[in-house]
Design an enzyme around this catalytic site. Structure first.
Site, mmCIF file in Angstrom:
data_model
loop_
_atom_site.group_PDB
_atom_site.id
_atom_site.type_symbol
_atom_site.label_atom_id
_atom_site.label_comp_id
_atom_site.label_asym_id
_atom_site.label_seq_id
_atom_site.Cartn_x
_atom_site.Cartn_y
_atom_site.Cartn_z
ATOM 1 C CG HIS A 106 -2.077 0.937 1.052
ATOM 2 N ND1 HIS A 106 -2.005 2.279 1.360
ATOM 3 C CD2 HIS A 106 -3.320 0.721 0.559
ATOM 4 C CE1 HIS A 106 -3.155 2.834 1.073
ATOM 5 N NE2 HIS A 106 -3.978 1.929 0.587
ATOM 6 C CG ASP A 130 -8.487 -4.561 -2.740
ATOM 7 O OD1 ASP A 130 -9.671 -4.390 -2.415
ATOM 8 O OD2 ASP A 130 -7.802 -3.709 -3.317
HETATM 9 N N1 CMC Z 1 4.256 -7.562 -4.806
HETATM 10 C C1 CMC Z 1 5.593 -7.514 -4.982
HETATM 11 N N2 CMC Z 1 6.336 -6.403 -4.870
HETATM 12 C C2 CMC Z 1 5.696 -5.268 -4.567
HETATM 13 C C3 CMC Z 1 4.306 -5.230 -4.364
HETATM 14 C C4 CMC Z 1 3.589 -6.422 -4.492
HETATM 15 N N3 CMC Z 1 2.253 -6.445 -4.310
HETATM 16 N N4 CMC Z 1 3.921 -3.967 -4.081
HETATM 17 C C5 CMC Z 1 5.030 -3.222 -4.105
HETATM 18 N N5 CMC Z 1 6.110 -4.010 -4.395
HETATM 19 C C6 CMC Z 1 7.517 -3.579 -4.459
HETATM 20 C C7 CMC Z 1 7.783 -2.829 -5.749
HETATM 21 O O1 CMC Z 1 8.248 -3.686 -6.768
HETATM 22 C C8 CMC Z 1 8.822 -1.829 -5.316
HETATM 23 O O2 CMC Z 1 10.058 -2.496 -5.251
HETATM 24 P P1 CMC Z 1 11.432 -1.671 -5.572
HETATM 25 O O3 CMC Z 1 11.520 -0.614 -4.524
HETATM 26 O O4 CMC Z 1 12.485 -2.716 -5.459
HETATM 27 O O5 CMC Z 1 11.268 -1.113 -6.949
HETATM 28 C C9 CMC Z 1 8.438 -1.499 -3.862
HETATM 29 O O6 CMC Z 1 7.712 -2.650 -3.394
HETATM 30 C C10 CMC Z 1 7.552 -0.259 -3.727
HETATM 31 O O7 CMC Z 1 6.463 -0.410 -4.619
HETATM 32 P P2 CMC Z 1 5.793 0.780 -5.405
HETATM 33 O O8 CMC Z 1 5.040 0.235 -6.561
HETATM 34 O O9 CMC Z 1 6.827 1.833 -5.679
HETATM 35 O O10 CMC Z 1 4.823 1.331 -4.296
HETATM 36 P P3 CMC Z 1 3.543 2.213 -4.536
HETATM 37 O O11 CMC Z 1 3.280 2.914 -3.258
HETATM 38 O O12 CMC Z 1 3.718 3.061 -5.753
HETATM 39 O O13 CMC Z 1 2.401 1.153 -4.880
HETATM 40 C C11 CMC Z 1 0.616 -0.371 -4.676
HETATM 41 C C12 CMC Z 1 1.416 0.735 -3.976
HETATM 42 C C13 CMC Z 1 -0.608 -0.689 -3.836
HETATM 43 C C14 CMC Z 1 0.129 0.119 -6.034
HETATM 44 C C15 CMC Z 1 1.510 -1.614 -4.846
HETATM 45 O O14 CMC Z 1 1.904 -2.100 -3.581
HETATM 46 C C16 CMC Z 1 0.830 -2.732 -5.646
HETATM 47 O O15 CMC Z 1 0.882 -2.719 -6.878
HETATM 48 N N6 CMC Z 1 0.149 -3.712 -4.947
HETATM 49 C C17 CMC Z 1 -0.603 -4.730 -5.626
HETATM 50 C C18 CMC Z 1 -1.957 -4.194 -6.044
HETATM 51 C C19 CMC Z 1 -2.895 -3.991 -4.876
HETATM 52 O O16 CMC Z 1 -3.052 -4.854 -4.012
HETATM 53 N N7 CMC Z 1 -3.585 -2.832 -4.854
HETATM 54 C C20 CMC Z 1 -4.593 -2.522 -3.841
HETATM 55 C C21 CMC Z 1 -4.197 -1.384 -2.963
HETATM 56 S S1 CMC Z 1 -5.278 -1.221 -1.518
HETATM 57 C C22 CMC Z 1 -6.842 -0.880 -2.153
HETATM 58 C C23 CMC Z 1 -6.927 0.325 -3.006
HETATM 59 O O17 CMC Z 1 -6.313 1.356 -2.707
HETATM 60 O O18 CMC Z 1 -7.613 0.293 -4.010
#
Ligand code: CMC
Length: 431
Positions: free
Chosen positions: A308, A366
């Site tokens: 998140h 989720d």
């Molecule tokens: N699985 C594996 N690696 C992950 C994941 C994951 N679910 N989420 C983040 N990472 C890694 C990512 O690869 C990155 O690694 P590095 O620093 O080595 O490049 C690091 O963690 C930070 O990730 P980010 O994408 O820069 O973080 P963000 O804050 O931009 O993204 C997120 C947050 C929710 C989009 C992301 O965690 C994600 O894609 N999660 C899976 C989708 C998901 O479950 N979304 C629902 C969110 S809660 C409900 C809602 O808000 O709708």
């Protein structure tokens, strides 16, 4: 909020600027950079708005480090335990918990608006049957401004109020209609002696040929899912609603924009993606393979329902959801649900892995919601529409707050331009 006694000093080139600092009631201080371009001739760069407050708000507060979510100051776990969705809607919209009379009046107002314009039935019929219900919802909610144009004048507080009540009341009807249409069953009209969640379940699962009795256990679980999704401060879809609304667009158009944004798998679409992933994993012995894939930088796969932007400890909604999943499956007599088993083991294994703990990746709301929704009988394609109808009150509350904010301006971010500089047009024969 404003405490302009504190300032931050920013030096660049031969300039030094004193920037005011706001002290919020909770959360980190906020540096006011509104005059940065006017006074210093520079922009800030913040893709994804990771460090940028786009507005001030009094609705929802998240402390990502503590895993805390407050609506108007009330913790989400207390609301999920003691309140119900329409009371939370009132709280989000008007700022305080209602008295008994205020709640009765609000419930009556919402209930009176649950039906949709009959002509809307024809509008639904224009969609293909196999359309994703989110696609249908984006279209139909956008079209509400064509059906309810007596509540699109945003300068009129009464029209804003009616639009808000209409959307809270009609979104479950529209989501249920999108579902019924996709499975080729007749639309079921709302039944106003039922509570909000029971009414939605009935509109989804009743058929004219048979009596349908709402299971109170499922109704309570449904209501809790609605509550857990009701608002989440300035997330992507809410910011979309605010940005759309900042131009003066009507509220139905703004909520349709929010629904479109929510659909993405990184946001509300994650509940569908999470359940599909858990089913694809299928058995606990395949979990290590998927964990390795999630860690592999060359593989786009991510653990859906994990991570998140704001929560860096745990998502308090996921805690309630996990408990709810256990309760619902137990009460429905579903023993040894393989998907729940995979989910629990996946969570346990990921949380023992340095990759996930170092990056502070925990299950989010989720991760467990799909298991409950599936047990209730919903297909995965309905998971995100249910999120959308629950979040509608949050979007509307935030939109109303924005419209009433004297600081409000059209949203217009700047950019770090890296394209070609000015050059002369070349005729096609000379290229
Ligand atoms: N699985 C594996 N690696 C992950 C994941 C994951 N679910 N989420 C983040 N990472 C890694 C990512 O690869 C990155 O690694 P590095 O620093 O080595 O490049 C690091 O963690 C930070 O990730 P980010 O994408 O820069 O973080 P963000 O804050 O931009 O993204 C997120 C947050 C929710 C989009 C992301 O965690 C994600 O894609 N999660 C899976 C989708 C998901 O479950 N979304 C629902 C969110 S809660 C409900 C809602 O808000 O709708």
């Amino acid at each position: 909020m404003a405490d302009n006694k504190k300032t931050a000093t920013l030096s660049f080139g031969d300039q030094t600027l004193e920037l005011p600092i706001f002290t919020p009631t909770a959360g980190p201080d906020v540096i006011d950079i509104r005059k940065l371009y006017a006074d210093g001739g520079v922009f800030t760069y913040d893709p994804g708005f990771t460090s940028t407050a786009s507005c001030d708000s009094q609705i929802t507060f998240i402390d990502g480090k503590k895993g805390e979510l407050l609506h108007r100051g009330y913790p989400i776990d207390q609301l999920a335990e003691n309140s119900h969705y329409l009371e939370v809607c009132y709280l989000l919209l008007y700022g305080e918990l209602p008295t008994a009379d205020e709640l009765d009046d609000f419930e009556m107002r919402v209930t009176k608006h649950t039906m949709v314009h009959e002509q809307m039935h024809n509008f639904f019929r224009g969609f293909r049957r196999d359309a994703h219900p989110m696609a249908t919802m984006v279209g139909v909610v956008g079209a509400m401004s064509a059906f309810y144009h007596d509540s699109t004048d945003i300068s009129d507080p009464w029209q804003r109020e009616v639009a808000a009540i209409r959307m809270i009341a009609k979104l479950p009807t529209i989501a249920a209609m999108a579902y019924k249409y996709s499975i080729g069953q007749p639309f079921v009209y709302p039944q106003n002696d039922l509570d909000y969640a029971s009414n939605f379940l009935r509109m989804c699962f009743a058929v004219p040929a048979e009596e349908y009795e709402v299971n109170p256990i499922l109704s309570r679980a449904m209501d809790r899912i609605f509550m857990l999704h009701a608002d989440h401060e300035q997330n992507a879809s809410t910011s979309t609603v605010r940005l759309a609304g900042s131009s003066g667009a009507n509220p139905f158009a703004c909520i349709a924009a929010g629904i479109a944004c929510l659909w993405g798998p990184a946001h509300g679409g994650a509940n569908q993606a999470a359940l599909e992933m858990l089913k694809e994993i299928g058995t606990p012995n395949k979990i290590p393979e998927y964990i390795e894939r999630a860690k592999d930088k060359d593989d786009p796969f991510r653990l859906m329902g994990f991570g998140h932007r704001v929560y860096k400890n745990f998502d308090p909604r996921a805690k309630v959801m996990k408990q709810s999943a256990d309760e619902v499956l137990d009460l429905l007599g579903i023993e040894d649900n393989p998907t729940l088993q995979v989910a629990k083991e996946l969570e346990a294994k990921a949380l023992q892995d340095d990759y996930f703990t170092d990056k502070k990746l925990f299950p989010n709301v989720d991760f467990y919601s799909g298991i409950i929704l599936e047990a209730m009988g919903f297909p995965t394609s309905m998971f995100t529409p249910i999120f959308a109808l629950s979040r509608t009150v949050g979007w509307i509350s935030q939109w109303r707050e924005m419209i009433g904010d004297p600081q409000q301006k059209i949203g217009r971010p700047r950019q770090l331009y890296k394209g070609a500089t000015s050059r002369s047009y070349v005729d096609v024969e000379n290229r």
